[in-house]
Design a protein around this motif. Structure first.
Motif, short mmCIF file in Angstrom:
data_model
loop_
_atom_site.label_atom_id
_atom_site.label_comp_id
_atom_site.label_asym_id
_atom_site.label_seq_id
_atom_site.Cartn_x
_atom_site.Cartn_y
_atom_site.Cartn_z
N ASP A 50 -44.00 22.38 30.28
CA ASP A 50 -43.80 20.94 30.13
C ASP A 50 -42.49 20.66 29.38
OD1 ASP A 50 -44.12 18.24 28.68
OD2 ASP A 50 -45.81 18.27 30.09
N PRO A 51 -41.74 19.65 29.82
CA PRO A 51 -40.46 19.33 29.18
C PRO A 51 -40.55 19.09 27.67
CG PRO A 51 -40.71 18.05 31.17
CD PRO A 51 -42.01 18.75 30.93
N ILE A 52 -41.72 18.69 27.20
CA ILE A 52 -41.86 18.44 25.77
C ILE A 52 -41.65 19.71 24.95
CG2 ILE A 52 -44.36 18.76 25.55
CD1 ILE A 52 -44.07 15.93 23.96
N THR A 53 -41.79 20.88 25.59
CA THR A 53 -41.60 22.14 24.89
C THR A 53 -40.14 22.60 24.89
OG1 THR A 53 -41.98 23.50 26.85
CG2 THR A 53 -43.93 22.89 25.54
N SER A 54 -39.27 21.87 25.59
CA SER A 54 -37.88 22.31 25.71
C SER A 54 -37.06 21.91 24.49
CB SER A 54 -37.24 21.75 26.98
OG SER A 54 -37.09 20.35 26.89
N ARG A 55 -35.93 22.56 24.34
CA ARG A 55 -34.96 22.25 23.30
C ARG A 55 -33.60 22.12 23.97
NH1 ARG A 55 -39.29 22.13 21.85
NH2 ARG A 55 -40.30 23.02 20.04
N THR A 56 -32.77 21.23 23.46
CA THR A 56 -31.43 21.05 23.99
C THR A 56 -30.43 21.44 22.91
OG1 THR A 56 -32.16 19.28 25.45
CG2 THR A 56 -29.80 19.38 24.97
N THR A 66 -29.45 21.16 17.63
CA THR A 66 -30.59 21.40 18.50
C THR A 66 -31.54 20.22 18.39
OG1 THR A 66 -30.39 23.77 18.10
CG2 THR A 66 -32.43 23.02 19.09
N THR A 67 -31.93 19.68 19.54
CA THR A 67 -32.89 18.57 19.54
C THR A 67 -34.10 18.97 20.37
OG1 THR A 67 -31.80 17.56 21.45
CG2 THR A 67 -31.12 16.80 19.28
N ASP A 68 -35.21 18.36 20.07
CA ASP A 68 -36.44 18.61 20.83
C ASP A 68 -36.38 17.87 22.15
OD1 ASP A 68 -37.36 20.05 18.72
OD2 ASP A 68 -38.71 18.51 17.96
N GLY A 69 -36.97 18.48 23.15
CA GLY A 69 -37.11 17.83 24.45
C GLY A 69 -35.87 17.93 25.31
N PRO A 70 -35.99 17.45 26.52
CA PRO A 70 -34.86 17.51 27.45
C PRO A 70 -33.77 16.53 27.04
CG PRO A 70 -36.68 16.34 28.45
CD PRO A 70 -37.17 16.86 27.13
N TYR A 71 -32.56 16.86 27.42
CA TYR A 71 -31.40 16.02 27.10
C TYR A 71 -31.39 14.74 27.91
CZ TYR A 71 -26.54 14.65 26.39
OH TYR A 71 -25.41 13.96 26.08
N ALA A 74 -34.85 10.71 31.68
CA ALA A 74 -35.25 10.42 33.05
C ALA A 74 -36.75 10.66 33.18
CB ALA A 74 -34.50 11.31 34.03
N LYS A 75 -37.35 10.01 34.15
CA LYS A 75 -38.78 10.23 34.38
C LYS A 75 -39.01 11.60 35.00
CE LYS A 75 -40.23 5.47 34.98
NZ LYS A 75 -40.87 4.51 35.86
N GLU A 76 -38.13 11.99 35.91
CA GLU A 76 -38.29 13.26 36.59
C GLU A 76 -37.79 14.41 35.71
OE1 GLU A 76 -36.87 10.59 38.22
OE2 GLU A 76 -38.75 10.14 39.25
N HIS A 77 -38.40 15.56 35.90
CA HIS A 77 -37.95 16.76 35.18
C HIS A 77 -38.06 17.96 36.11
CE1 HIS A 77 -42.35 16.65 34.50
NE2 HIS A 77 -42.25 17.96 34.64
N LEU A 78 -37.29 18.98 35.79
CA LEU A 78 -37.33 20.22 36.55
C LEU A 78 -38.64 20.93 36.21
CD1 LEU A 78 -35.83 22.08 38.49
CD2 LEU A 78 -34.77 23.15 36.51
N ALA A 79 -39.47 21.12 37.21
CA ALA A 79 -40.81 21.67 37.00
C ALA A 79 -40.91 23.14 37.38
CB ALA A 79 -41.84 20.87 37.78
N GLY A 80 -39.99 23.63 38.21
CA GLY A 80 -40.04 25.01 38.64
C GLY A 80 -38.96 25.27 39.66
#
Length: 120
Positions: A50-56, A66-71, A74-80
């Motif tokens: 899930d994008p919530i686990t990403s770091r930018t 470093t920030t939490d979440g995607p940079y 957008a509503k869409e995110h890369l899922a796989g």
């Protein structure tokens, strides 16, 4: 030529699926993965957390932030993704169109560059 088949999703489209639709989506991916393997075109593939686990990470003036979440906001995110080796982009597009995710959000097909540039 290698192509990345980038699977996009969003929480709203996922939440709108019934349990049966989610099960069908998972089964469709398993079946397609098996077919890609059988045809010898699958190089690699994986779902992403899930994008919530990403770091930018951003570096400015030699300082890392470093920030939490995607940079991207957008509503869409890369899922796989699937990394496939196909003879033509049309073949890659055919596989992308067969992904169940193409019915709900989108699957992007992008040529992979080698160290000297595009393999075209």
């Amino acid at each position: 030529m290698k192509y990345m088949l980038l699977i996009y999703s969003n929480p709203e489209s996922w939440a709108g699926l019934s349990a049966e639709q989610r099960e069908d989506l998972t089964k469709s991916h398993r079946d397609l993965t098996r077919e890609l393997e059988d045809h010898g075109v699958l190089v690699s593939g994986a779902g992403l957390a899930d994008p919530i686990t990403s770091r930018t990470v951003v570096v400015r003036d030699d300082t890392r932030t470093t920030t939490d979440g995607p940079y991207a906001e957008a509503k869409e995110h890369l899922a796989g993704f699937y990394l496939v080796e196909c003879d033509t982009i049309d073949q890659a597009l055919d596989y992308a169109a067969r992904m169940p995710d193409a019915k709900y959000v989108a699957v992007e097909v992008r040529p992979v560059m080698d160290s000297s540039g595009l393999e075209m």
